[in-house]
Design a protein around this motif. Structure first.
Motif, short mmCIF file in Angstrom:
data_model
loop_
_atom_site.label_atom_id
_atom_site.label_comp_id
_atom_site.label_asym_id
_atom_site.label_seq_id
_atom_site.Cartn_x
_atom_site.Cartn_y
_atom_site.Cartn_z
N LYS A 257 10.06 1.33 -34.96
CA LYS A 257 9.35 0.98 -33.73
C LYS A 257 10.03 -0.18 -33.02
O LYS A 257 9.78 -0.41 -31.84
N HIS A 258 10.81 -0.94 -33.76
CA HIS A 258 11.50 -2.07 -33.15
C HIS A 258 12.97 -2.03 -33.55
O HIS A 258 13.27 -1.81 -34.72
N ASN B 161 5.44 2.25 -25.23
CA ASN B 161 4.52 2.23 -26.37
C ASN B 161 3.10 2.63 -25.96
O ASN B 161 2.14 1.94 -26.26
N PHE B 162 2.97 3.72 -25.26
CA PHE B 162 1.69 4.29 -24.81
C PHE B 162 0.92 3.34 -23.89
O PHE B 162 -0.28 3.46 -23.74
N SER C 79 3.08 10.61 -32.09
CA SER C 79 1.70 10.15 -32.13
C SER C 79 0.86 10.99 -33.10
O SER C 79 0.01 10.47 -33.82
N ARG D 128 1.76 10.16 -36.78
CA ARG D 128 1.33 8.82 -37.20
C ARG D 128 2.25 8.24 -38.29
O ARG D 128 3.43 8.12 -38.06
N LYS D 129 1.67 7.94 -39.46
CA LYS D 129 2.47 7.24 -40.49
C LYS D 129 3.59 8.11 -41.09
O LYS D 129 4.52 7.60 -41.68
#
Lengths: 492, 395
Positions: B78-79, B166-167, B336, B339-340
């Motif tokens: 994510k980063h 990011n939504f 999305s 998810r995990k």
């Protein structure tokens, strides 16, 4: 018209009619099938709707479940990290971006209310620039009553549920630059209280009861850890104060001890010099008394003789006392050199028994020594240790009545030998036992009233034993006897 | 062609840029770098980052964008800052360009302008492929493609993506050399000796009756089967319009509309962006009038099967050539939904292409790629919720 033609036309019409009827029938059947198919299609469409709705509910439930599992996992990790922290500021440093993201948010702030400054202080800032956090802090302090009210009432505010107050959901969204949020008070038993904020700009996020519960648990955990940290700090400070006090007291005691040592040294020096000064005239007194008693200056009348004998005896006692005092003083000041050598304990015991044989016999006292083989060899200064035995056995003999018993026993533990001199004498009262090794202390009993003593014997014994790195103590019961025990090193 | 990857998750953007570029340069083993693809998470989108990158890379052309997540061989992040550094042979030609402020122009004209810019210097050079990265906020993706095709040719292969944020519906950024752009579309045109294959799939299956779009205009469906378009979703989910609007994002992701395309194995998906007051549905990408549509549904298995199918298609179209690197444009909707488990698709790709095939990817809000069936003459279409795998190879 030719009848055959007519018949033929009729036949054709009949065939056409039948065919038409058949076609109509087929069409009707097909129409029925189409209707049935359409009906089935409609039914399947209705079923599709049911599938979609069920699937959506399942997806929602799955999402919620995943979120809860992830949240619980994160909370567990966070709790473990936080609960081991004992410094207020470090507690908030344990919360990082990853944990906040795993809880479904990307921004987090924590503020504590400082009663003295009357403003909220920022303790945690994630997902905001420094400028943004400063602006938010200013806005929070401008609306401090709202947040103080949340803390006071212990209420949680979220984008789904806002307690009544001055700030609307939109205003909070604007203040924190988010679309969804949870604000939960951090309540501590003592000290500053505050609140934790988590938020997101994600348009897809909707705050659920589960989210609120998680953040409440986190806030509670922070509150409890704050309490622990503050209690720890308080305890630590008390301990520090106590340590300072102990240090100060120790310093005072050290100074006092030095003073005592100085005084003791002066006392020893004084005793030493006085003893020396006394011994010289005493020697003269004893010498003249001896000359007179030897009738070298003429025969003495009986009265004078008996007085002179008293002078001579008292002079001996005085010499004895002065010698003891000098020895104690020498041992205390370290002037006496302890020359350790391997000695036979049994030989010493026998020698002492031999020395006191006459008195033992006179008082019909049973003397025995029980020295096992492994306790044979001791490391000690012969002359000094013999004095110890002579003093202890002499005392035992003095205080043990007729037909009594004196035992010398030994036992070994590692390189230490413990020697016990046990008698069946009068015993020493409990309150006197602690003072018995002090200089000039004499137990108040009939024997001591009758038999003279310097009150220095046991003091000297204690000094000699301690000069041998040993220990001496007494166990006694009035009417049953006493046991003097001391330790010495062995050679092996 | 030499390829090297670099990736950093350091919090300081400048340090991360240094670290990732350092890795990539070392990985290139003294081969001269000629082109860089740079993908970053949104917090790394800063002009300074690009200036530093440009300095470190010696002012070679840079193309890239920000994204809500980055995919590399190492995982899904994510980063971070990721770079794919290429050393292309002299027989490979390319040109990078961008069109700015698309919202002030029409998307069609913007597309045409970008196409013209990309063609600069390509006279007498056979063209192979164009890759474009357009701002997420450009909702009219189809006219943009049409404009590009007017310039590059209707059947010219065009692969692209609209990177996602990011939504938060904030800006997305496009990188061109040392410029950080927004509301823009940047792209690259390859020509000469350049081989590629691609596969695009989604895994959603139709459910329920087929319906007809009886009235539409661009990306707005006004009526379906003669009724207000929103009625379809109201019926299927037993919700009125306000309730539907509240859950639109979720419903749209899980149950998009599918346009029936004769000859194609999968329907063309359309996400619903919003519901208008008159009951019209606004979609990402056009839905032509009279299109046959159905509501779509998927399972994890069907979505993963689609990843496998996309990989195999990309491999197949490259034939026996050695794959040098992969560019993955994966829908943010899929991210999305997963998810995990969001690295599960990456695992499938790595399994099919091999662990060591250099791979870089972003999460997108719309993917562009040609349809495979002959009926569509290789024209590029705007896709939703798909995974688009572009494999670059060398003989």
């Amino acid at each position: 018209m030719n009848p055959f033609v007519y018949l033929g036309v009729c036949l054709v019409f009949a065939i056409l009619g039948i065919s038409l009827l058949y076609k109509v029938q087929r069409l009707k059947e097909l129409g029925d099938k189409v209707t049935a198919l359409n009906f089935s299609l409609e039914e399947m469409d209705e079923q599709a709707k049911l599938i979609m709705r069920t699937d959506m509910e399942l997806n929602k439930a799955q999402e919620e479940l995943d979120k809860k599992i992830s949240g619980l996992d994160t909370l567990q990790k966070l709790s473990r990290e936080i609960s081991t922290t004992l410094e207020e500021k470090q507690i908030f440093k344990k919360i990082n971006n990853q944990y906040v993201e795993e809880l479904g948010f990307e921004k987090s702030l924590a503020f504590l209310w400082k009663t003295l400054e009357r403003e909220f202080h920022l303790y945690l800032c994630l997902g905001y620039s420094q400028d943004e956090s400063l602006k938010i802090k200013a806005a929070i302090n401008a609306n401090k009553d709202y947040f103080l009210d949340l803390i006071k009432t212990g209420s949680t505010a979220s984008s789904e549920f806002i307690p009544e107050g001055a700030l609307s959901k939109n205003k909070i969204n604007q203040l924190f630059l988010v679309r969804s949020f949870i604000i939960c008070p951090v309540l501590a038993q003592e000290g500053d209280q505050g609140f934790i904020f988590v938020g997101t700009q994600n348009v897809e996020t909707s705050i659920t009861k589960g989210d609120q519960e998680f953040i409440s648990i986190l806030a509670n955990q922070i509150g409890q850890t704050l309490d622990n940290a503050r209690l720890f700090e308080k305890t630590w400070r008390s301990q520090q104060e106590l340590e300072i006090k102990v240090e100060e007291r120790t310093r005072q005691l050290t100074v006092a001890l030095e003073e005592v040592k100085k005084i003791s040294r002066r006392k020893s020096d004084f005793i030493s010099s006085v003893s020396h000064e006394i011994r010289t005239p005493l020697t003269s007194i004893k010498g003249y008394a001896a000359i007179l008693l030897a009738n070298k200056l003429g025969t003495l009348p009986d009265e004078i003789r008996s007085r002179l004998e008293k002078i001579n005896r008292h002079s001996d006692e005085l010499v004895h006392m002065v010698n003891d005092l000098l020895d104690i003083s020498r041992i205390e000041s370290g002037k006496v050199e302890i020359r350790k050598e391997a000695l036979s304990l049994r030989t010493i015991a026998d020698k002492v028994a031999d020395l006191f044989s006459e008195q033992l016999k006179t008082k019909n006292i049973d003397f025995s020594s029980n020295i096992p083989d492994d306790c044979q060899e001791i490391l000690a200064d012969r002359s000094q240790i013999e004095r110890v035995f002579i003093n202890l056995v002499g005392n035992a003999l003095k205080f043990t009545p007729q037909n009594g018993k004196i035992d010398i026993n030994a036992n070994r533990a590692n390189k230490i030998i413990q020697i016990d001199v046990k008698d069946t004498g009068f015993g020493i009262p409990q309150d006197a036992q602690e003072s018995i090794f002090e200089e000039f202390f004499r137990v108040d009993n009939t024997i001591n009233q009758e038999v003279k003593g310097t009150g220095l014997g046991l003091t000297l014994v204690k000094h000699i034993i301690e000069a041998h790195q040993g220990r001496i103590w007494v166990k006694s019961k009035v009417g049953e006897g006493s046991t003097f025990s001391f330790t010495l090193n062995t050679t092996k | 062609m030499n390829v090297s990857l670099g990736f950093s998750q350091l919090k300081d953007p400048i340090l991360a840029t240094n670290e990732a570029i350092g890795q990539a340069i070392i990985g290139l083993k003294n081969a001269p770098a000629t082109l860089a693809f740079i993908f970053t998470s949104i917090e790394f989108a800063h002009p300074l980052v690009l200036r530093v990158a440009n300095n470190l890379l010696g002012e070679i052309p840079i193309l890239g964008c920000s994204s809500l997540g980055i995919m590399t061989n190492q995982g899904v992040f994510k980063h971070g800052f990721a770079i794919l550094l290429l050393s292309l042979s002299q027989q490979t030609f390319f040109n990078v360009a961008a069109v700015k402020d698309i919202n002030k122009k029409t998307p069609l004209l913007s597309g045409k302008e970008l196409g013209d810019k990309l063609l600069f210097g390509f006279k007498n050079v056979p063209r192979s492929l164009s890759i474009i990265l357009s701002d997420k906020l450009i909702t009219e993706g189809t006219p943009l493609i049409n404009g590009l095709q007017e310039s590059l040719g209707n059947s010219f292969p065009l692969i692209g993506a609209s990177p996602s944020d990011n939504f938060g519906n904030h800006k997305t950024y496009q990188y061109l050399n040392q410029e950080m752009l927004s509301e823009s579309c940047s792209g690259i045109l390859f020509g000469g000796k350049f081989n590629f294959g691609f596969g695009i799939k989604h895994g959603w299956k139709p459910l329920g009756k087929m319906r007809c779009v009886t009235s539409s205009s661009g990306n707005v469906i006004k009526e379906i089967n003669g009724l207000a378009a929103v009625k379809l979703y109201e019926d299927y989910f037993a919700k009125n319009t306000p309730d539907l609007a509240k859950e639109l994002r979720r419903i749209s992701i899980y149950y998009p509309l599918g346009i029936y395309l004769p000859g194609e194995k999968e329907y063309l998906l359309r996400n619903i962006i919003s519901i208008k007051d008159d009951g019209s549905l606004v979609t990402q990408g056009d839905i032509p009038q009279n299109s046959k549509i159905r509501l779509m549904i998927s399972t994890q298995d069907s979505r993963l099967a689609a990843v496998v199918a996309a990989c195999e298609e990309a491999k197949r179209s490259l034939k026996a050539q050695k794959i040098k690197f992969l560019l993955v444009f994966d829908s943010a909707a899929r991210f999305s939904i997963l998810r995990k488990q969001n690295d599960i698709e990456l695992c499938v790709i790595k399994e099919l292409f091999g662990e060591n095939t250099p791979l870089i990817g972003i999460y997108t809000n719309g993917e562009q790629a040609p349809l495979k069936s002959i009926n569509y003459l290789g024209r590029t279409y705007f896709h939703n919720q798909s995974i688009n795998i572009l494999a670059i190879g060398e003989q």
